[in-house]
Design a protein around this motif. Structure first.
Motif: not given
Length: 193
Positions: A99-103, A121-126, A128-129
């Motif tokens: 796994t390289h990315w979980v959003l 952990p949290l993105l401005l775009e909305g 959660v990572q």
């Protein structure tokens, strides 16, 4: 090709969840096994301006470059979609998949992500990572030990929010998606070292 999900997670899924992800083709591969067709699930179109489907992923999106997440865009999900999940994996890693990315918990109103999302952990775009298999938040790009590896970016439209804390693993996200998947999409690319 259908989204690649770890077989142990697939076996826990019931009708309407990941287990019914349309194995809409004439069977698809899960952990190297062929799964017979099941109930169809609508498809989302997922693409990137950075690379064509099945093409080479540019070095800027890998550990050999700037390790930036690629820009992604997708077609509108079904009307009753509440949230979106994005998972990126290396299908040819020794311990498949890697796994390289979980959003997760992206708003259904979002139809694209810009290049180079921050690894926080949290993105401005909305959204959660989660933690990838490098034990980092967010995106960590292709970094195969040698040879050419296949990478997939998978998007899932869900009828609910997952409400998981930041840093969830792929297995935790897949378990939480059970019985909530409305539509799926996938973009594949290659990288060689």
């Amino acid at each position: 090709m259908a989204p690649m999900i770890k077989r142990r997670d697939f076996l826990r899924m019931g009708r309407g969840g990941v287990g019914a992800i349309g194995f809409w083709l004439l069977g698809c591969r899960i952990g190297g096994d062929r799964i017979p067709p099941s109930s169809p699930v609508p498809l989302l179109q997922l693409d990137s301006p950075a690379f064509e489907a099945g093409g080479m992923i540019p070095a800027r999106h890998t550990c050999d470059g700037e390790d930036l997440s690629p820009a992604l865009r997708w077609s509108p999900p079904p009307d009753n979609t509440q949230s979106l999940v994005l998972i990126a994996e290396d299908l040819d890693a020794p311990e498949q998949p890697f796994t390289h990315w979980v959003l997760y918990d992206l708003s259904a109103d979002i139809s694209q992500l810009p290049e180079g999302l921050p690894t926080q952990p949290l993105l401005l775009e909305g959204g959660v990572q989660g933690r990838n298999d490098f034990d980092q938040y967010g995106y960590s790009g292709p970094c195969p030990p040698s040879g050419t590896h296949r990478y997939t970016f998978q998007i899932y439209a869900l009828d609910s929010w997952l409400d998981l804390a930041p840093g969830a693993t792929q297995a935790e996200v897949v378990a939480a998606m059970q019985n909530h998947i409305l539509a799926v999409g996938e973009l594949s690319g290659l990288y060689t070292r």
